[in-house]
Design a protein around this motif. Structure first.
Motif, PDB file in Angstrom:
ATOM      1  N   ASP A   1       0.853  -1.193   0.000  1.00  0.00           N
ATOM      2  CA  ASP A   1       0.000   0.000   0.000  1.00  0.00           C
ATOM      3  C   ASP A   1       0.890   1.246   0.000  1.00  0.00           C
ATOM      4  N   SER A   2       0.842   2.038   1.058  1.00  0.00           N
ATOM      5  CA  SER A   2       1.644   3.268   1.084  1.00  0.00           C
ATOM      6  C   SER A   2       2.889   3.141   1.965  1.00  0.00           C
ATOM      7  N   SER A   3       3.167   1.947   2.457  1.00  0.00           N
ATOM      8  CA  SER A   3       4.336   1.772   3.331  1.00  0.00           C
ATOM      9  C   SER A   3       5.417   0.942   2.648  1.00  0.00           C
ATOM     10  N   LYS A   4       6.661   1.138   3.104  1.00  0.00           N
ATOM     11  CA  LYS A   4       7.798   0.387   2.572  1.00  0.00           C
ATOM     12  C   LYS A   4       8.537  -0.276   3.712  1.00  0.00           C
ATOM     13  N   GLU A   5       9.029  -1.474   3.435  1.00  0.00           N
ATOM     14  CA  GLU A   5       9.893  -2.188   4.371  1.00  0.00           C
ATOM     15  C   GLU A   5      11.169  -2.539   3.643  1.00  0.00           C
ATOM     16  N   PHE A   6      12.276  -2.631   4.386  1.00  0.00           N
ATOM     17  CA  PHE A   6      13.563  -2.962   3.783  1.00  0.00           C
ATOM     18  C   PHE A   6      14.114  -4.228   4.417  1.00  0.00           C
ATOM     19  N   VAL A   7      14.470  -5.185   3.570  1.00  0.00           N
ATOM     20  CA  VAL A   7      15.053  -6.436   4.033  1.00  0.00           C
ATOM     21  C   VAL A   7      16.566  -6.281   3.992  1.00  0.00           C
ATOM     22  N   GLN A   8      17.214  -6.518   5.128  1.00  0.00           N
ATOM     23  CA  GLN A   8      18.661  -6.379   5.200  1.00  0.00           C
ATOM     24  C   GLN A   8      19.303  -7.742   5.433  1.00  0.00           C
ATOM     25  N   THR A   9      20.593  -7.733   5.676  1.00  0.00           N
ATOM     26  CA  THR A   9      21.329  -8.976   5.900  1.00  0.00           C
ATOM     27  C   THR A   9      20.947  -9.581   7.253  1.00  0.00           C
ATOM     28  N   ASN A  10      20.693 -10.885   7.263  1.00  0.00           N
ATOM     29  CA  ASN A  10      20.307 -11.580   8.486  1.00  0.00           C
ATOM     30  C   ASN A  10      20.992 -12.941   8.552  1.00  0.00           C
ATOM     31  N   LEU A  11      21.151 -13.462   9.772  1.00  0.00           N
ATOM     32  CA  LEU A  11      21.554 -14.854   9.916  1.00  0.00           C
ATOM     33  C   LEU A  11      20.412 -15.734   9.416  1.00  0.00           C
ATOM     34  N   ILE A  12      20.741 -16.851   8.797  1.00  0.00           N
ATOM     35  CA  ILE A  12      19.702 -17.768   8.325  1.00  0.00           C
ATOM     36  C   ILE A  12      19.012 -18.385   9.530  1.00  0.00           C
ATOM     37  N   ASP A  13      17.699 -18.330   9.519  1.00  0.00           N
ATOM     38  CA  ASP A  13      16.902 -18.930  10.581  1.00  0.00           C
ATOM     39  C   ASP A  13      16.579 -20.374  10.170  1.00  0.00           C
ATOM     40  N   PRO A  14      17.212 -21.372  10.790  1.00  0.00           N
ATOM     41  CA  PRO A  14      17.010 -22.763  10.367  1.00  0.00           C
ATOM     42  C   PRO A  14      15.579 -23.264  10.575  1.00  0.00           C
ATOM     43  N   SER A  15      14.793 -22.549  11.377  1.00  0.00           N
ATOM     44  CA  SER A  15      13.418 -22.984  11.610  1.00  0.00           C
ATOM     45  C   SER A  15      12.473 -22.532  10.497  1.00  0.00           C
ATOM     46  N   PHE A  16      12.952 -21.639   9.631  1.00  0.00           N
ATOM     47  CA  PHE A  16      12.100 -21.139   8.555  1.00  0.00           C
ATOM     48  C   PHE A  16      11.958 -22.206   7.475  1.00  0.00           C
ATOM     49  N   ALA A  17      10.758 -22.434   6.995  1.00  0.00           N
ATOM     50  CA  ALA A  17      10.496 -23.515   6.028  1.00  0.00           C
ATOM     51  C   ALA A  17      11.254 -23.275   4.725  1.00  0.00           C
ATOM     52  N   ALA A  18      12.132 -24.222   4.359  1.00  0.00           N
ATOM     53  CA  ALA A  18      12.973 -24.076   3.170  1.00  0.00           C
ATOM     54  C   ALA A  18      12.153 -23.957   1.892  1.00  0.00           C
ATOM     55  N   ARG A  19      10.965 -24.552   1.873  1.00  0.00           N
ATOM     56  CA  ARG A  19      10.159 -24.510   0.644  1.00  0.00           C
ATOM     57  C   ARG A  19       9.773 -23.077   0.263  1.00  0.00           C
ATOM     58  N   ASN A  20       9.839 -22.148   1.219  1.00  0.00           N
ATOM     59  CA  ASN A  20       9.514 -20.752   0.919  1.00  0.00           C
ATOM     60  C   ASN A  20      10.514 -20.114  -0.041  1.00  0.00           C
ATOM     61  N   PHE A  21      11.668 -20.761  -0.241  1.00  0.00           N
ATOM     62  CA  PHE A  21      12.697 -20.185  -1.114  1.00  0.00           C
ATOM     63  C   PHE A  21      12.705 -20.802  -2.514  1.00  0.00           C
ATOM     64  N   GLU A  22      11.839 -21.762  -2.763  1.00  0.00           N
ATOM     65  CA  GLU A  22      11.874 -22.490  -4.037  1.00  0.00           C
ATOM     66  C   GLU A  22      11.652 -21.586  -5.245  1.00  0.00           C
ATOM     67  N   TYR A  23      10.876 -20.529  -5.068  1.00  0.00           N
ATOM     68  CA  TYR A  23      10.543 -19.662  -6.205  1.00  0.00           C
ATOM     69  C   TYR A  23      11.148 -18.272  -6.091  1.00  0.00           C
ATOM     70  N   SER A  24      12.070 -18.102  -5.158  1.00  0.00           N
ATOM     71  CA  SER A  24      12.645 -16.777  -4.950  1.00  0.00           C
ATOM     72  C   SER A  24      14.140 -16.897  -4.656  1.00  0.00           C
ATOM     73  N   PRO A  25      14.997 -16.666  -5.654  1.00  0.00           N
ATOM     74  CA  PRO A  25      16.443 -16.749  -5.416  1.00  0.00           C
ATOM     75  C   PRO A  25      16.895 -15.758  -4.337  1.00  0.00           C
ATOM     76  N   VAL A  26      17.847 -16.186  -3.540  1.00  0.00           N
ATOM     77  CA  VAL A  26      18.411 -15.346  -2.481  1.00  0.00           C
ATOM     78  C   VAL A  26      19.936 -15.404  -2.561  1.00  0.00           C
ATOM     79  N   TYR A  27      20.571 -14.498  -1.847  1.00  0.00           N
ATOM     80  CA  TYR A  27      22.029 -14.443  -1.775  1.00  0.00           C
ATOM     81  C   TYR A  27      22.424 -15.065  -0.439  1.00  0.00           C
TER      82      TYR A  27
END
Length: 197
Positions: free
Chosen positions: A54-80
């Motif tokens: 909408d009218s707000s912006k968020e910025f994603v910065q460098t983070n430690l990988i959270d091993p509890s986050f579901a890996a399948r969420n990255f299947e369609y979105s390349p990351v560094y």
């Protein structure tokens, strides 16, 4: 500028000019994600990590990988993905034409000094000749005359992180007294930055 900011392109140039790079992968392969997660690696966006809602912006910065986050969420979105190096300090090196403005950054946050509510100390510093030479070779290869290089330094080994072709610089001038703005004005008006420091 868009081409110069591309992290895939930058990784290729950084290797070509001889920079040290942390182990990294630009991928959506969940096996590689697990590899870096097992090493307590870091994750960051491939491009600008800006999310508009909408009218707000968020910025994603460098983070430690959270091993509890579901890996399948990255299947369609390349990351560094990148191995984590326990740094002694970071350096932001701003280049304007033929002039260099290196600043050492001591950060309370060991992952990303740009995080909110972080305590940071800035000081001017010198850089090894080889690093300066590699930076100018990098700039030549991507056709840029301005750029902000980010390095982490551990045991006197400099690791290239990225070059921001439109990086911010004014706060460094306020923090350290480096006259970056004068060099930019001089370059834009005369095309030269060959002046005494």
């Amino acid at each position: 500028m868009r081409r110069a900011n591309n992290k895939v392109f930058q990784a290729s140039l950084a290797t070509e000019v001889g920079f040290n790079l942390p182990e990294f992968a630009i991928t959506n392969d969940v096996t590689l994600l697990k590899h870096f997660s097992d090493q307590k690696g870091i994750i960051k966006p491939v491009a600008i990590g800006e999310i508009t809602r909408d009218s707000s912006k968020e910025f994603v910065q460098t983070n430690l990988i959270d091993p509890s986050f579901a890996a399948r969420n990255f299947e369609y979105s390349p990351v560094y993905l990148q191995s984590y190096i326990q740094k002694d300090f970071e350096v932001r090196l701003t280049i304007v034409g033929e002039r260099v403005f290196p600043v050492k950054i001591h950060s309370q946050n060991n992952i990303d000094w740009r995080k909110p509510n972080n305590k940071v100390v800035y000081e001017t510093c010198s850089i090894p000749e080889g690093i300066e030479r590699n930076c100018f070779a990098f700039m030549e290869l991507c056709g840029m005359r301005f750029g902000c290089f980010d390095f982490i330094v551990k045991n006197d080994i400099w690791y290239f992180l990225e070059m921001n072709a439109n990086g911010q610089w004014a706060w460094l001038e306020f923090e350290t007294g480096l006259n970056i703005s004068e060099s930019i004005i001089d370059y834009l008006t005369t095309g030269s930055t060959k002046m005494e420091p």
